[in-house]
Design a protein around this motif. Structure first.
Motif, PDB file in Angstrom:
ATOM      1  N   ALA A 149       0.847  -1.192   0.000  1.00 59.60           N
ATOM      2  CA  ALA A 149       0.000   0.000   0.000  1.00 59.60           C
ATOM      3  C   ALA A 149       0.885   1.246   0.000  1.00 59.60           C
ATOM      4  N   PRO A 150       0.469   2.311  -0.716  1.00 60.40           N
ATOM      5  CA  PRO A 150      -0.814   2.428  -1.437  1.00 60.40           C
ATOM      6  C   PRO A 150      -0.726   2.057  -2.911  1.00 60.40           C
ATOM      7  N   ALA A 172       8.470  -4.446  -3.406  1.00 60.49           N
ATOM      8  CA  ALA A 172       8.892  -5.495  -2.477  1.00 60.49           C
ATOM      9  C   ALA A 172       9.912  -4.943  -1.486  1.00 60.49           C
ATOM     10  N   THR A 173      10.873  -4.169  -1.978  1.00 55.59           N
ATOM     11  CA  THR A 173      11.888  -3.577  -1.110  1.00 55.59           C
ATOM     12  C   THR A 173      11.260  -2.611  -0.124  1.00 55.59           C
ATOM     13  N   ARG A 174      10.353  -1.773  -0.612  1.00 59.20           N
ATOM     14  CA  ARG A 174       9.696  -0.801   0.260  1.00 59.20           C
ATOM     15  C   ARG A 174       8.897  -1.502   1.364  1.00 59.20           C
ATOM     16  N   TYR A 180      10.529  -4.220   8.478  1.00 59.35           N
ATOM     17  CA  TYR A 180      11.705  -4.215   9.355  1.00 59.35           C
ATOM     18  C   TYR A 180      11.607  -3.093  10.387  1.00 59.35           C
ATOM     19  N   ARG A 181      11.227  -1.913   9.921  1.00 59.68           N
ATOM     20  CA  ARG A 181      11.107  -0.776  10.834  1.00 59.68           C
ATOM     21  C   ARG A 181       9.992  -1.010  11.856  1.00 59.68           C
ATOM     22  N   ALA A 182       8.912  -1.643  11.411  1.00 63.74           N
ATOM     23  CA  ALA A 182       7.808  -1.928  12.332  1.00 63.74           C
ATOM     24  C   ALA A 182       8.254  -2.902  13.417  1.00 63.74           C
TER      25      ALA A 182
END
Length: 210
Positions: A149-150, A172-174, A180-182
């Motif tokens: 998303a989005p 996919a990278t985003r 990872y950050r979450a």
């Protein structure tokens, strides 16, 4: 006749709009010609009315991908069948390329000859036939909507292990970076809560016991 190639026509048309971002590149005859490619007969026939026509087909094609993504195979097939009935094609032998420049012999091959009244009908017929080929060859579950998303772009999963979840490597990278950050935030929050709990327990201990 590489019908698998023609499924990309459907993907490109659907992805000319990104509803969650509020963007739409299909806004003019020039945009149609860019969409279909310089060698396409549909592009040369495009007129202003085809903008609205192609947008309507785009909405219906997105419905096919969304139904497949929701694992509603029957609805996906029904939606695509309805489009193919409306925009039929016929196989035709074509020789527009030369097999041998010296003799001028045509390179005979199979081609999709759409019974097209306008540019929209021509493009849609080819796109739907290509998508139908992929659907019946690979399976309905190979049609998907990007999970990043989005974005929500459509894609056809041609991977050998049926593992595709995103429309592109960029998405996919985003998504992986966001996940990872979450996880790091969650670990930090847990560590912070654990530290506060230990401090509270320490403060609650009677002075004589310390």
């Amino acid at each position: 006749m590489d019908l698998a190639y023609y499924s990309d026509y459907a993907v490109r048309l659907v992805n000319s709009e990104q509803p969650l971002r509020g963007t739409d590149t299909l806004t003019s005859v020039e945009a149609i010609r860019e969409l279909v490619g310089p060698a396409s007969h549909a592009g040369s026939r495009a007129v202003d009315a085809d903008v609205a026509r192609l947008r309507a087909v785009r909405t219906r094609l997105r419905g096919v991908f969304e139904a497949a993504d929701e694992e509603d195979e029957v609805r996906a097939v029904d939606l695509l069948n309805a489009l193919m009935l409306e925009f039929p094609v016929s196989p035709q032998i074509s020789g527009h390329d030369l097999l041998d420049d010296a003799t001028g012999r045509p390179d005979w091959h199979m081609h999709l000859a759409e019974q097209a009244a306008n540019a929209t009908a021509g493009y849609s017929a080819t796109a739907c036939m290509g998508l139908a080929f992929q659907l019946t060859t690979l399976g309905v579950d190979r049609l998907g909507i990007c999970e990043a998303a989005p974005c929500r772009n459509a894609y056809v999963d041609t991977s050998t292990n049926r593992s595709r979840r995103y429309c592109s490597d960029r998405c996919a990278t985003r998504a992986n970076v966001a996940a990872y950050r979450a996880r790091k935030r969650l670990e930090s929050d847990r560590s912070g809560r654990s530290g506060r709990t230990q401090d509270a327990a320490h403060d609650a201990t009677p002075a004589t016991d310390r």
